[in-house]
Design a protein around this motif. Structure first.
Motif, PDB file in Angstrom:
ATOM      1  N   GLY A   5       0.687  -1.390  -0.129  1.00  0.00           N
ATOM      2  CA  GLY A   5      -0.487  -0.080  -0.041  1.00  0.00           C
ATOM      3  C   GLY A   5       0.747   1.214  -0.284  1.00  0.00           C
ATOM      4  O   GLY A   5       0.906   2.324  -0.891  1.00  0.00           O
ATOM      5  N   LEU A   6       1.917   1.439   1.043  1.00  0.00           N
ATOM      6  CA  LEU A   6       3.007   2.336   1.133  1.00  0.00           C
ATOM      7  C   LEU A   6       3.627   2.961  -0.565  1.00  0.00           C
ATOM      8  O   LEU A   6       3.102   3.759  -0.619  1.00  0.00           O
ATOM      9  CB  LEU A   6       3.844   2.252   2.121  1.00  0.00           C
ATOM     10  CG  LEU A   6       4.500   3.429   2.471  1.00  0.00           C
ATOM     11  CD1 LEU A   6       3.712   4.504   3.143  1.00  0.00           C
ATOM     12  CD2 LEU A   6       5.472   2.897   3.675  1.00  0.00           C
ATOM     13  N   ASP A   9       0.747   4.325  -3.138  1.00  0.00           N
ATOM     14  CA  ASP A   9       0.153   5.559  -2.294  1.00  0.00           C
ATOM     15  C   ASP A   9       1.698   6.713  -2.691  1.00  0.00           C
ATOM     16  O   ASP A   9       1.832   7.558  -3.861  1.00  0.00           O
ATOM     17  CB  ASP A   9       0.629   5.287  -1.233  1.00  0.00           C
ATOM     18  CG  ASP A   9      -0.724   5.116  -0.463  1.00  0.00           C
ATOM     19  OD1 ASP A   9      -1.360   5.173  -1.295  1.00  0.00           O
ATOM     20  OD2 ASP A   9      -0.738   5.312   0.371  1.00  0.00           O
ATOM     21  N   LEU A  12       1.506   6.646  -6.867  1.00  0.00           N
ATOM     22  CA  LEU A  12       1.126   7.574  -7.198  1.00  0.00           C
ATOM     23  C   LEU A  12       1.154   9.214  -6.814  1.00  0.00           C
ATOM     24  O   LEU A  12       1.103  10.159  -7.795  1.00  0.00           O
ATOM     25  CB  LEU A  12      -0.313   7.911  -6.462  1.00  0.00           C
ATOM     26  CG  LEU A  12      -1.775   5.827  -6.744  1.00  0.00           C
ATOM     27  CD1 LEU A  12      -2.323   5.950  -6.040  1.00  0.00           C
ATOM     28  CD2 LEU A  12      -2.224   6.022  -7.901  1.00  0.00           C
ATOM     29  N   ALA A  13       1.462   8.952  -5.724  1.00  0.00           N
ATOM     30  CA  ALA A  13       1.910  10.945  -5.011  1.00  0.00           C
ATOM     31  C   ALA A  13       2.872  11.391  -5.987  1.00  0.00           C
ATOM     32  O   ALA A  13       3.314  12.640  -6.137  1.00  0.00           O
ATOM     33  CB  ALA A  13       2.408  10.448  -3.745  1.00  0.00           C
ATOM     34  N   ALA A  46      -5.878   8.190  -6.291  1.00  0.00           N
ATOM     35  CA  ALA A  46      -5.310   8.651  -4.842  1.00  0.00           C
ATOM     36  C   ALA A  46      -6.573   8.984  -4.024  1.00  0.00           C
ATOM     37  O   ALA A  46      -6.179   8.496  -3.144  1.00  0.00           O
ATOM     38  CB  ALA A  46      -4.197   9.664  -5.399  1.00  0.00           C
ATOM     39  N   ARG A  49      -7.627   6.339  -2.411  1.00  0.00           N
ATOM     40  CA  ARG A  49      -6.192   5.298  -1.115  1.00  0.00           C
ATOM     41  C   ARG A  49      -6.652   5.943   0.123  1.00  0.00           C
ATOM     42  O   ARG A  49      -6.521   5.721   1.057  1.00  0.00           O
ATOM     43  CB  ARG A  49      -4.761   5.750  -2.425  1.00  0.00           C
ATOM     44  CG  ARG A  49      -5.108   4.820  -3.019  1.00  0.00           C
ATOM     45  CD  ARG A  49      -4.718   3.133  -2.336  1.00  0.00           C
ATOM     46  NE  ARG A  49      -3.594   3.161  -1.394  1.00  0.00           N
ATOM     47  CZ  ARG A  49      -3.518   1.670  -0.287  1.00  0.00           C
ATOM     48  NH1 ARG A  49      -4.122   0.953  -0.255  1.00  0.00           N
ATOM     49  NH2 ARG A  49      -2.846   2.075   0.415  1.00  0.00           N
ATOM     50  N   LEU A  50      -6.642   7.382   0.151  1.00  0.00           N
ATOM     51  CA  LEU A  50      -6.989   8.568   0.956  1.00  0.00           C
ATOM     52  C   LEU A  50      -8.188   8.558   1.298  1.00  0.00           C
ATOM     53  O   LEU A  50      -8.468   8.936   2.542  1.00  0.00           O
ATOM     54  CB  LEU A  50      -6.640   9.868   0.283  1.00  0.00           C
ATOM     55  CG  LEU A  50      -6.007  10.212   0.168  1.00  0.00           C
ATOM     56  CD1 LEU A  50      -5.937  11.837  -0.455  1.00  0.00           C
ATOM     57  CD2 LEU A  50      -4.768  11.029   2.168  1.00  0.00           C
TER      58      LEU A  50
ATOM     59  N   SER B   3       2.289   7.946   4.396  1.00  0.00           N
ATOM     60  CA  SER B   3       1.485   7.814   3.151  1.00  0.00           C
ATOM     61  C   SER B   3       0.466   8.941   2.857  1.00  0.00           C
ATOM     62  O   SER B   3       0.502   9.968   1.782  1.00  0.00           O
ATOM     63  CB  SER B   3       0.287   6.967   2.654  1.00  0.00           C
ATOM     64  OG  SER B   3      -0.316   6.328   3.608  1.00  0.00           O
ATOM     65  N   TYR B   7       1.206  12.221   0.271  1.00  0.00           N
ATOM     66  CA  TYR B   7       0.045  12.773  -0.715  1.00  0.00           C
ATOM     67  C   TYR B   7       0.291  14.665  -0.147  1.00  0.00           C
ATOM     68  O   TYR B   7       0.050  15.202  -0.823  1.00  0.00           O
ATOM     69  CB  TYR B   7      -1.207  12.456  -0.244  1.00  0.00           C
ATOM     70  CG  TYR B   7      -1.391  11.114  -1.169  1.00  0.00           C
ATOM     71  CD1 TYR B   7      -1.576  11.241  -2.263  1.00  0.00           C
ATOM     72  CD2 TYR B   7      -1.137   9.921   0.195  1.00  0.00           C
ATOM     73  CE1 TYR B   7      -1.621   9.858  -3.244  1.00  0.00           C
ATOM     74  CE2 TYR B   7      -1.829   8.658  -0.807  1.00  0.00           C
ATOM     75  CZ  TYR B   7      -1.651   8.971  -2.424  1.00  0.00           C
ATOM     76  OH  TYR B   7      -2.388   7.542  -2.898  1.00  0.00           O
ATOM     77  N   ALA B  48      -5.813  14.958   2.417  1.00  0.00           N
ATOM     78  CA  ALA B  48      -4.789  13.982   2.480  1.00  0.00           C
ATOM     79  C   ALA B  48      -5.143  15.074   4.161  1.00  0.00           C
ATOM     80  O   ALA B  48      -4.670  14.197   4.651  1.00  0.00           O
ATOM     81  CB  ALA B  48      -2.737  14.990   1.947  1.00  0.00           C
ATOM     82  N   ARG B  51      -7.137  12.918   6.353  1.00  0.00           N
ATOM     83  CA  ARG B  51      -7.221  11.576   6.378  1.00  0.00           C
ATOM     84  C   ARG B  51      -5.856  11.481   7.337  1.00  0.00           C
ATOM     85  O   ARG B  51      -5.595  10.639   8.087  1.00  0.00           O
ATOM     86  CB  ARG B  51      -6.096  11.803   5.109  1.00  0.00           C
ATOM     87  CG  ARG B  51      -6.359   9.722   5.430  1.00  0.00           C
ATOM     88  CD  ARG B  51      -6.891   8.905   5.710  1.00  0.00           C
ATOM     89  NE  ARG B  51      -7.045   7.741   5.055  1.00  0.00           N
ATOM     90  CZ  ARG B  51      -8.614   6.491   5.079  1.00  0.00           C
ATOM     91  NH1 ARG B  51      -9.148   6.707   5.605  1.00  0.00           N
ATOM     92  NH2 ARG B  51      -7.544   5.341   4.908  1.00  0.00           N
TER      93      ARG B  51
END
Lengths: 323, 108
Positions: A5-6, A9, A12-13, A46, A49-50, B3, B7, B48, B51
Motif C-alpha cells: 500500500g505504501l 501511495d 501515485l503521489a 489517489a 486510496r485516501l 502515505s 500525498y 490528505a 486523513r
C-alpha cells in the motif's frame, strides 16, 4: 499489504506532479489534454486510496471526464479554425518561447514557495478540535447517514446552494458569449456510424441506471447529486457528440427552466423551511430525508443539463428550437 | 514517511509545477489547464489533511466536492472566453510586451 500500500501511495503521489509537468510541457495541445485526463484518473485513484470515494467518483466523472471533453472540444475548435487559415498551419502548439532568464526568474520564487509550503504541511500542528467526532454526532442526529452527503445537504447546505448557483451562472456567462457549436471533423462518417449509434444505445441505459443509483445511494453511502449529475451530464455530452441531441438542446424556454430548476427547488425549500422553522434551509423534523432527496433529485437533473450546456456552449434559440 | 505525508508533498508539488507553468506558458488553454490542476493540488492537500487523524474528516471532503464542481464551471467559462478571444483576434494567447497588439483584443 501495508508495504504494498505504501509503495502504491508513493507511486501515485509521485506520478501526480510528474503528469502535471508532462501535461503542461507537452508540445502538442491534444497530448496535453490527454495527459490532463490521465492526471484526473490517477487523482481519482489517489483519492480512493485516501479514503474519499465520493471525491474519487466526482473527479473521475467531472474532473477527468467532463473537463477533458471541454478541453478537447476547445482545442479541436481552435485547431480547426487554423486549418482554414493558411498562415498558421499547426497551432495547437504554442509558440511563444521564453528566454532562460525569464524561466529562472520564475523558477526561483516557485521553488521557494514549494519549499515553504512543504515545510508548512509537514509541520502542521495536531488538530485542536476533533472534527470527525463532532460531525459524527451531528450526523447521528440527522436522518441522512452518509457523512459527506449530510455535510453537503444538511448542515452546510448553504454552500451547496451557492455551488449550484455558480454552475447556473457559468452556463449563463458561457451562453452570453454567443459562441457557435464546434463542428465535428467528420460528422457524416462518425455521427452516422451504426457502431457508434449502437454503442450509445447500449451505454445510455447503463449510464441512466448508474446515475439514479448514485443519487439514491448518496444518503447512506458514497454517491450523491453531483456524482449522479456528472454521469448523466456525460451521457448528455455523448448524445450531443453522436447527434442524438442538438447542440442547443431543445426549445429555449424549456432548457432555461431545466437549468434553473435545481436552484429554484433548493431556494423554494430554503424559503419554506425558513417560514416553518425560522432558519434558512433548517429542515423541519421528520421531513429532512424527504426534502434532501427531493433537492438532490432536481439538482441531479439540473447539474446534468448544465454540464451538457457548458459543453455545447450554444445558447438555446428563442423560437422554434433546434429540433 | 507515512502515505499521508507523501500525498501532502504531492499536492504541494502539483501546485508549484502548475504555478510555474501558469506564468511561463503563453497559450491560454495551457494556462487554463494549469489553473485547473493547481486547484487539484489544493484538493489533494485538503483530502490528505482530512486523513491525518484516526478518523476521516468529512468536512474537507464536502469542500473538495464543492470545489470540483466550481472548478469545472470556471474552466468551462474560461475556455469559452478563450474561444471568443480566438474568434475575435485569431490568437489563443494574450499580446506580449513589445509585441504588436492584435487589432481588437476586446473579445469577451
Amino acid at each position: 499489504m501495508s508495504f504494498a500500500g505504501l509503495v502504491l501511495d508513493g507511486l501515485l503521489a509521485l506520478s501526480l506532479p510528474v503528469l502535471a509537468w508532462r501535461a503542461l510541457s507537452a508540445r502538442d495541445l491534444y497530448r496535453a489534454v490527454i495527459l490532463f485526463i490521465t492526471f484526473g484518473v490517477i487523482l481519482a485513484l489517489a483519492w480512493a486510496r485516501l479514503g474519499a470515494p465520493d471525491i474519487a467518483l466526482a473527479e473521475a466523472a467531472i474532473g477527468a471526464g467532463i473537463t477533458g471533453a471541454l478541453l478537447l472540444n476547445t482545442v479541436g475548435g481552435l485547431s480547426r479554425k487554423n486549418d482554414k487559415d493558411d498562415e498558421r498551419p499547426d497551432e495547437p502548439t504554442d509558440r511563444v518561447g521564453r528566454p532562460w532568464r525569464t524561466r529562472l526568474a520564475v523558477t526561483v520564487p516557485v521553488t521557494i514557495l514549494a519549499g515553504g509550503l512543504a515545510w508548512a504541511v509537514l509541520s502542521f500542528p495536531a488538530p485542536v478540535v476533533d472534527m470527525p467526532s463532532l460531525v459524527g454526532e451531528a450526523v447521528a442526529e440527522g436522518e441522512v447517514s452518509h457523512p459527506v452527503t449530510a455535510v453537503l445537504l444538511d448542515y452546510r447546505s448553504y454552500d451547496t446552494f451557492l455551488e449550484i448557483g455558480v454552475l447556473l451562472l457559468a452556463a449563463l456567462c458561457v451562453w452570453s458569449l454567443g459562441l457557435s457549436a464546434v463542428r465535428s471533423t467528420a460528422p457524416e462518417a462518425v455521427s452516422g456510424s451504426p457502431v457508434l449509434a449502437g454503442f450509445v444505445r447500449l451505454l445510455a441505459p447503463a449510464m441512466v441506471v448508474s446515475g439514479v443509483y448514485l443519487l439514491w445511494a448518496g444518503t447512506s453511502q458514497p454517491g450523491g447529486a453531483f456524482q449522479a449529475g456528472a454521469v448523466l451530464g456525460a451521457l448528455g455530452v455523448v448524445m450531443v457528440l453522436t447527434g442524438l441531441l442538438v447542440p442547443s438542446l431543445g426549445r429555449g424556454g424549456v432548457v432555461r427552466a431545466g437549468l434553473a430548476l435545481g436552484f429554484a427547488v433548493f431556494l423554494l425549500v430554503g424559503v419554506v423551511s425558513m417560514l416553518a422553522t425560522g432558519g434558512f434551509l433548517a429542515y423541519p423534523e421528520g421531513f429532512e430525508y424527504g426534502l434532501i432527496l427531493a433537492i438532490e433529485f432536481f439538482l441531479t437533473f439540473s447539474i446534468a443539463l448544465t454540464l451538457t450546456a457548458l459543453f455545447t456552449t450554444v445558447p438555446p434559440r428563442e423560437k422554434g428550437g433546434g429540433a | 514517511m507515512s502515505s499521508v505525508d507523501m500525498y501532502l508533498l504531492s499536492g504541494v508539488a502539483v501546485f508549484a509545477v502548475c504555478a510555474y507553468a501558469l506564468v511561463v506558458h503563453a497559450h491560454l488553454i495551457r494556462k487554463v489547464i494549469a489553473i485547473n490542476m493547481m486547484g487539484s493540488g489544493v484538493f489533494v492537500l485538503l483530502t490528505a489533511i482530512a486523513r491525518r487523524g484516526d478518523e476521516t474528516d468529512p468536512v474537507p471532503h464536502a469542500m473538495v466536492l464543492t470545489g470540483i464542481v466550481v472548478a469545472v464551471s470556471a474552466t468551462a467559462f474560461a475556455l469559452a472566453v478563450v474561444r471568443k478571444l480566438h474568434e475575435a483576434t485569431g490568437h489563443a494567447y494574450l499580446p506580449e510586451e513589445g509585441e504588436d497588439a492584435p487589432p481588437d483584443g476586446g473579445g469577451g
